[in-house]
Write a protein that holds these residues in place. Structure first.
Motif, PDB file in Angstrom:
ATOM      1  N   SER A  85      -5.836 -45.583   3.028  1.00 48.00           N
ATOM      2  CA  SER A  85      -6.618 -45.331   1.540  1.00 48.00           C
ATOM      3  C   SER A  85      -8.013 -44.989   2.361  1.00 48.00           C
ATOM      4  O   SER A  85      -8.836 -44.464   1.938  1.00 48.00           O
ATOM      5  N   SER A  86      -8.438 -45.566   3.693  1.00 46.47           N
ATOM      6  CA  SER A  86      -9.546 -45.120   4.237  1.00 46.47           C
ATOM      7  C   SER A  86      -9.943 -44.006   4.458  1.00 46.47           C
ATOM      8  O   SER A  86     -10.970 -43.496   4.302  1.00 46.47           O
ATOM      9  N   LEU A 111      -8.907 -41.671   2.845  1.00 51.48           N
ATOM     10  CA  LEU A 111      -8.452 -40.607   2.125  1.00 51.48           C
ATOM     11  C   LEU A 111      -9.703 -40.281   1.313  1.00 51.48           C
ATOM     12  O   LEU A 111      -9.923 -39.516   0.369  1.00 51.48           O
ATOM     13  N   VAL A 112     -11.000 -40.604   1.540  1.00 57.89           N
ATOM     14  CA  VAL A 112     -11.896 -40.617   0.741  1.00 57.89           C
ATOM     15  C   VAL A 112     -12.692 -39.199   0.932  1.00 57.89           C
ATOM     16  O   VAL A 112     -12.429 -38.469   2.149  1.00 57.89           O
ATOM     17  N   ASP A 113     -13.161 -38.921  -0.147  1.00 52.46           N
ATOM     18  CA  ASP A 113     -13.864 -37.449  -0.306  1.00 52.46           C
ATOM     19  C   ASP A 113     -12.934 -36.144  -0.270  1.00 52.46           C
ATOM     20  O   ASP A 113     -13.380 -35.480   0.117  1.00 52.46           O
ATOM     21  N   TYR A 114     -11.569 -36.629  -0.295  1.00 53.89           N
ATOM     22  CA  TYR A 114     -10.829 -34.956  -0.600  1.00 53.89           C
ATOM     23  C   TYR A 114      -9.977 -35.118  -1.593  1.00 53.89           C
ATOM     24  O   TYR A 114     -10.340 -36.306  -2.845  1.00 53.89           O
ATOM     25  N   SER A 115      -9.463 -34.497  -2.024  1.00 55.09           N
ATOM     26  CA  SER A 115      -9.532 -34.195  -3.915  1.00 55.09           C
ATOM     27  C   SER A 115      -7.747 -35.077  -3.939  1.00 55.09           C
ATOM     28  O   SER A 115      -7.069 -35.036  -2.727  1.00 55.09           O
ATOM     29  N   THR A 116      -7.357 -34.706  -4.894  1.00 48.22           N
ATOM     30  CA  THR A 116      -5.881 -35.038  -5.427  1.00 48.22           C
ATOM     31  C   THR A 116      -4.589 -34.004  -4.554  1.00 48.22           C
ATOM     32  O   THR A 116      -3.324 -34.424  -4.041  1.00 48.22           O
TER      33      THR A 116
END
Lengths: 165, 117
Positions: free
Chosen positions: B5-6, B8-13
């Motif tokens: 998870s860390s 994936l921050v600031d990326y769109s779905t």
């Protein structure tokens, strides 16, 4: 080697039952397939080799094993679920499906029982496949005899389905 | 929280889903990549992955390899399955929850599935 020059009349691919039905129901019956003119891996053949994971026979057998043993942690099936969702995402962006259909497909990928990932063998006459194919780009170091092709938007009328066993 | 998870921050779905998909492709063929190397980003899709997706895919791969202290090509079956499960966990959590009614509706549609012949 371009598909037209492959000296084999038939292409083979394995897809799952659920993917087949999603294509039929949501993508106007058009199918996206990875295929090869060689059904199984033949390590002694001077003409052919593909990665074992790309052999339609091996893919078929591995999926069947995971389904028959109800292996809910099957990595192949998990990757299939991921692939279905990616396909939905792409087709939403292309306008092939709307948001509701996209959401349906995503939920189908999650809710589908493992049995729905049972394999189907697709048999495609090369003459039918030619206008739908794209050759897989192979890095320079790779075995130049590896023959895999992507067929995109292949209609149902262009192939047959076999279930083995 | 999922271990990935860390990253994936600031990326769109959409970007996350694509990157997880391409990461899965890489892991699947990593063990024989030197013999049959395919461009994992070339899957015949009508929409090619953006540079952001490619960057995220590589970031995720590096994270996995750093965490595992080995290259993906060296993963045994257990390690491979572990990471595929992590990828699937995140990917399947990207969408909003649905109602029970909607679930039943989906299952009804699935029960109508069939194969020609």
């Amino acid at each position: 080697m371009p598909l037209e020059e492959i000296p084999k009349p038939i292409l083979y691919s394995t897809m799952t039952y659920v993917a087949y039905n999603i294509n039929k129901r949501y993508y106007e019956g058009k199918h996206y397939l990875w295929c090869t003119p060689y059904f199984g891996v033949n390590i002694e053949s001077p003409y052919f080799t593909v990665p074992p994971s790309s052999s339609p026979l091996e893919i078929y057998n591995n999926l069947k094993k995971d389904v028959d043993t109800s292996d809910i942690h099957s990595s192949k099936i998990q990757l299939n679920r991921i692939g279905i969702r990616q396909g939905a995402s792409i087709n939403l962006r292309l306008g092939v499906i709307n948001q509701e259909q996209h959401d349906d497909i995503v939920e189908i990928s999650k809710l589908s029982d493992i049995n729905l990932f049972r394999p189907l063998l697709c048999v495609i006459p090369k003459v039918e496949a030619i206008k739908y194919y794209k050759k897989v780009a192979i890095k320079d170091r790779a075995n130049p005899l590896s023959h895999e092709y992507i067929l995109s938007d292949l209609p149902e009328s262009a192939f047959d389905i076999i279930r083995i066993g | 929280m999922n271990i990935l998870s860390s990253v994936l921050v600031d990326y769109s779905t959409t970007e996350i889903r694509s990157a997880l998909y391409y990461l899965g492709r890489h892991l699947k063929q990593a063990s024989f990549a030197s013999d049959y190397a395919k461009d994992i980003f070339d899957d015949g899709s009508k929409i090619s992955p953006s540079e952001e997706v490619k960057t995220l895919t590589i970031k995720l791969l590096k994270f996995i390899e750093l965490h595992s202290k080995k290259l993906a090509s060296e993963f045994d079956d257990l390690e491979f399955n572990f990471w595929v499960t992590k990828i699937n966990e995140i990917d399947s959590s990207l969408d909003p929850d649905i109602t029970e009614e909607k679930k039943l509706n989906i299952l009804k549609k699935v029960s109508d599935f069939s194969v020609k012949n």
